[in-house]
Each structure stands twice: as structure tokens, then as C-alpha cells.
Design an enzyme around this catalytic site. Structure first.
Site: not given
Ligand code: 13P
Length: 281
Positions: A81-82, A181, A208-209, A230-232
Site C-alpha cells: 500500500d502507498h 482517517g 482510499h479512506g 481501503n480501510v485502516n
Molecule cells: P482509512 O484509514 O481512512 O481507512 O484509509 C485507509 C487507506 O486508504 C489505506 O491506504
């Protein structure tokens, strides 16, 4: 079964669902995401960000994933990722990652395009798929992806068309108003821009996000061509919150119990997203 991300996303595009890409950086995150995918019979993407090289190196991630996935029957991709550093992209490919994201979104357009095209050439020669990003997301609260100074630049649909044609990327991450975030105010997601991009670009599109994005917005994005989300942040916030609660009630817990609890909570929150994305079998 470890596969190339391209094959996962083509099917998602055809059947109109999104494959979840969840960040992994430890045994518990890898185990939690894979177990959840297997239980739900849903394809999934394990996303290891360049910033998590502080936690694990590429070879360790690959071998942990290989052994954790011994009994996993659903298809999944191991994705970088990124990544801004080209050397890390090539290291990940050498280590066995099946997909990479080259993030040149902060560079001038031509430089982003030239670097992305170079990554695609090497990656494709190794059977690895490539995601790139055009436009830029801001960082919301608790984000690990960016900084408060990041500017929101929406993806230009015409530029997206040219970028995909010239680089031959397998998937394109777009900027349509989501943030890395949690949102500081009301989210303003530009489905109209997404529709214009979709009308010009045929490769799978990536959002993303994912954290904090309202459910109806997620559904509208999938309907309009998003195939990977994408979820983090939310996986981490939810899991830490539940661990705190557990520790509050069980203050003599052994670390091994906390490891199992972590996996349980990760499965719970990842499952919620997989269900929303419509990828479960
Ligand atoms: P979030 O942290 O907002 O879920 O975004 C994750 C992301 O885009 C990882 O590349």
C-alpha cells in the site's frame, strides 16, 4: 490462495462489489483479516504499507502470510500500500507480493506518470499488478496515511484517462472527497466526479479512506465503479477500544489472551466492512 490483485478486481468490477483492502502490520492483523475472509468466503486484499516497515520487513510479511494462509481457500492478494520509494516497490516484488501501489500523487503529473510506467513494466514482467493514484486526499483524524498539511485535489477525469492509457496500470486510486482517517466535518463525496472518471477509464477504480465513510456513500461508490476499498483507521480504533474495555474488565490478562482477543475484534470490524462491500460468497 494467493493471487494477483488484477484477477480479484476484474471479477469485482464485473459483479459490482468491492474487495476490501485492510492494512496488516502484525501476526494478529494478518490472522484476523484472513480468518474473516475465509469465514465469509469473500476475496480480500492484505495491504502492507511502506510505513509499516518499522513493524515487519517484506520477507517476514510474505512468510507469515504464506503460513497463516495454509488453510485459506478464498483468493487473496498481498499488496504493498502507498509506496513512494521505488526501491521498496522492487523489494516487495522480489519478496513475493502479488500487487504494489506506487504513490507518486504528490509529484508533478509527468513525473508521477513516468515513474508509474516504469513500475508497471517491472511489475508486469513479474506477474504483479500495479495500482497508482491521481489527485490527493487530505488527512482526517487519527490518520496514519498523511499529514494535516495534505491538500485535497480531486482527480481530473480527462487526466485519469490519459494516465491509464500511458502507464497501463491495473487499478487507479481516485480522489473524490474521502479522507484518510476520520472526517472532521460532514463528508462531501463527489459521486459526480466518480461517474465522469468511470465514463472515461475502464480499469478498476480504488477508494482510499474507507474509515468513517457513510454506508450509503460506500454503496453509491460501488454502484459507480469502485472495486477496491481501503480501510485502516477504523480497524485500529475499534480494536483498541475493545481491548481497553476487555482490559478494564480483566486487568490480570495474559499477553497471549490479548493476542487472541485482538484477532477476534479485528475479525468483527473487518467482517462489518466485507458485508457492506458485498463481496461475501
Ligand atoms: P482509512 O484509514 O481512512 O481507512 O484509509 C485507509 C487507506 O486508504 C489505506 O491506504
Amino acid at each position: 490462495m494467493l493471487v494477483n490483485m488484477g484477477s480479484l478486481l476484474s471479477l469485482a468490477q464485473e459483479r459490482k462489489y468491492a474487495v476490501g483492502a485492510f492494512n496488516v502490520y502484525s501476526y494478529e492483523t494478518i490472522r484476523g483479516v484472513l480468518d474473516c475472509a475465509e469465514q465469509m468466503q469473500a476475496p480480500v486484499i492484505l495491504a502492507f504499507g511502506e510505513r509499516y516497515l518499522k513493524n515487519l520487513d517484506f520477507e517476514t510479511v510474505y512468510s507469515m502470510v504464506q503460513s497463516a494462509a495454509r488453510n485459506v481457500t478464498v483468493p487473496f492478494a498481498l499488496h504493498l500500500d502507498h509506496c513512494r520509494d521505488l526501491k521498496n516497490i522492487y523489494r516487495a516484488i522480489r519478496s513475493g507480493f502479488t500487487s504494489v501501489m506506487y504513490d507518486g500523487s504528490m509529484l508533478p503529473y509527468e513525473e508521477n506518470k513516468a515513474n508509474t510506467a516504469q513500475v508497471v513494466e517491472v511489475a508486469h514482467a513479474n506477474g504483479v499488478s500495479v495500482e497508482a493514484e491521481l489527485g490527493s486526499l487530505t488527512a482526517g483524524e487519527y490518520s496514519q496515511e498523511g499529514t494535516a498539511s495534505d491538500q485535497e485535489i480531486y482527480t481530473d477525469p480527462e487526466q485519469a484517462w490519459e494516465f491509464v492509457r500511458d502507464t497501463k496500470v491495473d487499478a487507479l486510486a481516485v480522489s473524490i472527497g474521502t479522507v484518510h482517517g476520520l472526517y472532521k466535518g460532514e463528508p462531501n463525496i463527489r459521486i459526480d466526479i466518480l461517474q465522469k472518471i468511470r465514463a472515461r477509464v475502464s480499469v478498476p477504480l480504488v477508494l482510499h479512506g474507507g474509515s468513517g465513510t457513510p454506508e450509503e456513500v460506500i454503496k453509491a461508490c460501488i454502484q459507480n465503479g469502485i472495486c477496491k476499498i481501503n480501510v485502516n483507521t477504523e480497524v485500529s480504533l475499534f480494536t483498541v477500544q475493545r481491548l481497553k474495555q476487555f482490559l478494564g474488565e480483566n486487568d490480570q490478562s495474559h499477553l497471549s489472551t490479548l493476542s487472541l482477543k485482538q484477532i477476534e475484534f479485528i475479525k468483527e470490524v473487518v467482517g462489518k466492512y466485507m458485508h457492506l462491500f458485498g463481496a461475501a460468497g
